[in-house]
Scaffold this active site. Structure first.
Site, short mmCIF file in Angstrom:
data_model
loop_
_atom_site.label_atom_id
_atom_site.label_comp_id
_atom_site.label_asym_id
_atom_site.label_seq_id
_atom_site.Cartn_x
_atom_site.Cartn_y
_atom_site.Cartn_z
N HIS A 98 25.40 -51.43 58.00
CA HIS A 98 24.18 -50.63 58.23
C HIS A 98 22.92 -51.47 58.43
O HIS A 98 21.85 -50.95 58.65
CB HIS A 98 23.95 -49.68 57.07
CG HIS A 98 23.52 -50.38 55.80
ND1 HIS A 98 24.40 -51.02 54.99
CD2 HIS A 98 22.30 -50.55 55.24
CE1 HIS A 98 23.76 -51.56 53.97
NE2 HIS A 98 22.48 -51.31 54.10
C1 UD1 Z 1 17.75 -49.08 52.77
C2 UD1 Z 1 17.31 -50.44 52.23
C3 UD1 Z 1 18.48 -51.40 52.29
C4 UD1 Z 1 19.70 -50.83 51.62
C5 UD1 Z 1 20.01 -49.46 52.21
C6 UD1 Z 1 21.20 -48.82 51.55
C7 UD1 Z 1 14.97 -51.10 52.66
C8 UD1 Z 1 14.13 -51.98 53.48
N1 UD1 Z 1 16.25 -51.01 53.06
O1 UD1 Z 1 18.09 -49.25 54.13
O2 UD1 Z 1 18.12 -52.60 51.63
O3 UD1 Z 1 20.80 -51.70 51.82
O4 UD1 Z 1 18.87 -48.64 52.04
O5 UD1 Z 1 21.49 -47.59 52.09
O6 UD1 Z 1 14.51 -50.52 51.71
N2 UD1 Z 1 18.09 -41.86 56.61
C9 UD1 Z 1 18.75 -40.65 56.51
N3 UD1 Z 1 18.84 -40.07 55.28
C10 UD1 Z 1 18.31 -40.63 54.16
C11 UD1 Z 1 17.63 -41.86 54.27
C12 UD1 Z 1 17.54 -42.46 55.51
O7 UD1 Z 1 19.23 -40.11 57.47
O8 UD1 Z 1 18.44 -40.06 53.06
C13 UD1 Z 1 18.00 -42.50 57.94
C14 UD1 Z 1 16.66 -42.29 58.59
O9 UD1 Z 1 16.88 -42.17 59.94
C15 UD1 Z 1 15.93 -43.58 58.30
C16 UD1 Z 1 17.07 -44.59 58.32
O10 UD1 Z 1 18.19 -43.89 57.77
O11 UD1 Z 1 14.93 -43.86 59.22
C17 UD1 Z 1 16.77 -45.81 57.51
O12 UD1 Z 1 16.44 -45.47 56.16
P1 UD1 Z 1 15.62 -46.52 55.24
O13 UD1 Z 1 15.50 -46.01 53.87
O14 UD1 Z 1 14.37 -46.91 55.95
O15 UD1 Z 1 16.51 -47.81 55.27
P2 UD1 Z 1 18.09 -48.00 55.12
O16 UD1 Z 1 18.62 -48.49 56.43
O17 UD1 Z 1 18.74 -46.82 54.48
#
Ligand code: UD1
Length: 379
Positions: free
Chosen positions: A209
């Site tokens: 991811h």
């Molecule tokens: C985040 C953490 C990463 C961790 C990962 C585990 C940071 C910088 N990154 O990355 O270190 O390994 O979590 O999962 O904090 N989204 C959903 N549903 C949710 C949350 C997110 O669909 O509940 C989607 C959204 O499109 C969002 C994208 O995932 O924009 C990224 O979410 P984000 O929390 O920014 O970072 P992760 O890639 O999940």
């Protein structure tokens, strides 16, 4: 009773706060925890399921920050958490942040600006790669935290090299391993293999991811091709993170991945389901931080598809190999694993199921007796 605030925001945080909260409750600590969920992760499959399966009490406060750009997400946590702290009466004697997600850094910053001490659990890890958002989060959090609670030897070395006073650093071991140790029997009892039509040791578990793997079409396409080649010999189980699903669809790769022979492309799984699959897999392909550690504890081979790791003990002592973007090397390693020639790995100091006890020892020492710093806690 003195109150402490325990902050969590994203999936990898939840398995780290669980044992700390359980340790506080089990010893009826005088430090009374308040749980703040920032809402960085909000999908039930990335959040609620962990609270249920790990028996984490419901959050006292929800900041509901949601997804956004890094700057905006960080700013939202800063603003909302500061507001919460300002309205707290009395203020907490300290806050506990874990790991390296945006919520970790933002909560730490908000607290120190108000003069509230911060303990960082899993301090000192460094990939030395500022291209990773988590590396920035780690560096900033450690720079402002008062107590740096370290999970592996490199953490201590890095912090000392950065000039952090030794009395602020405590080697407590790995709280995430506490959760593995505690939950393993429940995970083993799940009929997850039967449900998915898998045989022990005849499949590979995949989690990918990171932006560096999934945000670029060429890279993601190469990974899809690689997984198809792995699937000639083994079933491939891939619980896909929402970020990865989004990119696969955007690049027109989702159907190609999911429809390949031997592929099991599924939604994100719960903690027990993932642990059950991880323990019985032939090996793991991942870019996660936590899974590198969990596989080392379980003695399961792990191939990390990143150029570096902030968790070097998983390579030097454990079962992890960092393969970067070298897919030919990865194929060689798969051959070694299937032939039984892959390294076995050893136990790591403080990855013993008791790290949260040591965390609470430190918090009680320092926060229940202001100014009372006892000697470093050694597992
Ligand atoms: C985040 C953490 C990463 C961790 C990962 C585990 C940071 C910088 N990154 O990355 O270190 O390994 O979590 O999962 O904090 N989204 C959903 N549903 C949710 C949350 C997110 O669909 O509940 C989607 C959204 O499109 C969002 C994208 O995932 O924009 C990224 O979410 P984000 O929390 O920014 O970072 P992760 O890639 O999940």
């Amino acid at each position: 009773m003195p109150r402490i605030t325990v902050v969590a925001g994203a999936r990898p945080n939840f398995m780290k706060i669980a044992p700390i909260l359980h340790a506080l409750a089990a010893r009826r600590s005088r430090l009374e925890p308040e749980i703040v969920h920032t809402g960085q992760h909000y999908d039930p499959s990335l959040s609620d399921v962990f609270f249920e399966q790990l028996a984490i009490p419901a959050p006292d406060v929800h900041l509901d920050v949601g997804s956004a750009t890094h700057g905006m997400q960080t700013a939202r946590v800063l603003e909302a958490f500061e507001d919460h702290l300002l309205r707290s009466d009395p203020r907490p004697v300290g806050i506990v942040v874990v790991g390296d997600v945006n919520s970790t850094m933002a909560a730490a910053l908000a607290a120190v600006k108000l003069g509230i001490p911060v303990a960082h659990v899993e301090a000192g890890l460094r990939s030395f790669d500022r291209g990773m958002p988590e590396e920035i989060n780690r560096v900033v959090t450690d720079a402002v935290a008062d107590l740096l609670l370290v999970s592996e030897p490199a953490g201590e070395e890095n912090l000392r090299r950065e000039g952090i006073a030794p009395e602020r650093i405590r080697y407590v071991g790995n709280v995430m391993i506490d959760t593995v140790a505690r939950q393993l029997s429940t995970a083993r009892a799940l009929p997850i293999l039967e449900k998915m039509g898998l045989d022990r040791g005849k499949y590979v578990l995949v989690t990918l991811h990171r932006p560096s793997n999934v945000d670029f079409k060429d890279r993601l396409e190469a990974l899809v091709g690689f997984l198809h080649r792995v699937a000639y010999n083994l079933q491939v189980v891939f619980p896909v993170h929402p970020r990865t699903v989004k990119r696969l669809r955007e690049f027109g790769l989702y159907d190609r991945l999911a429809n390949g022979a031997g592929m099991h492309v599924v939604s994100p799984l719960g903690y027990h389901e993932t642990l059950g699959l991880m323990e019985q897999t032939a090996f793991v392909i991942t870019d996660s931080g936590g899974i590198q550690e969990e596989t080392t504890y379980l003695g399961v081979p792990c191939l990390t598809f990143r150029p570096n790791t902030e968790r070097p003990v998983t390579v030097s002592e454990g079962t992890n190999t960092v393969v970067g973007d070298d897919l030919a090397r990865a194929e060689e390693l798969v051959g070694e694993i299937l032939a039984g020639r892959y390294k076995k790995g050893k136990a790591v100091r403080g990855w013993d199921g008791c790290a949260a006890e040591r965390v609470v020892d430190v918090l009680e020492d320092v926060w229940m007796e202001p100014g009372g710093q006892k000697g470093a806690v050694q597992p």
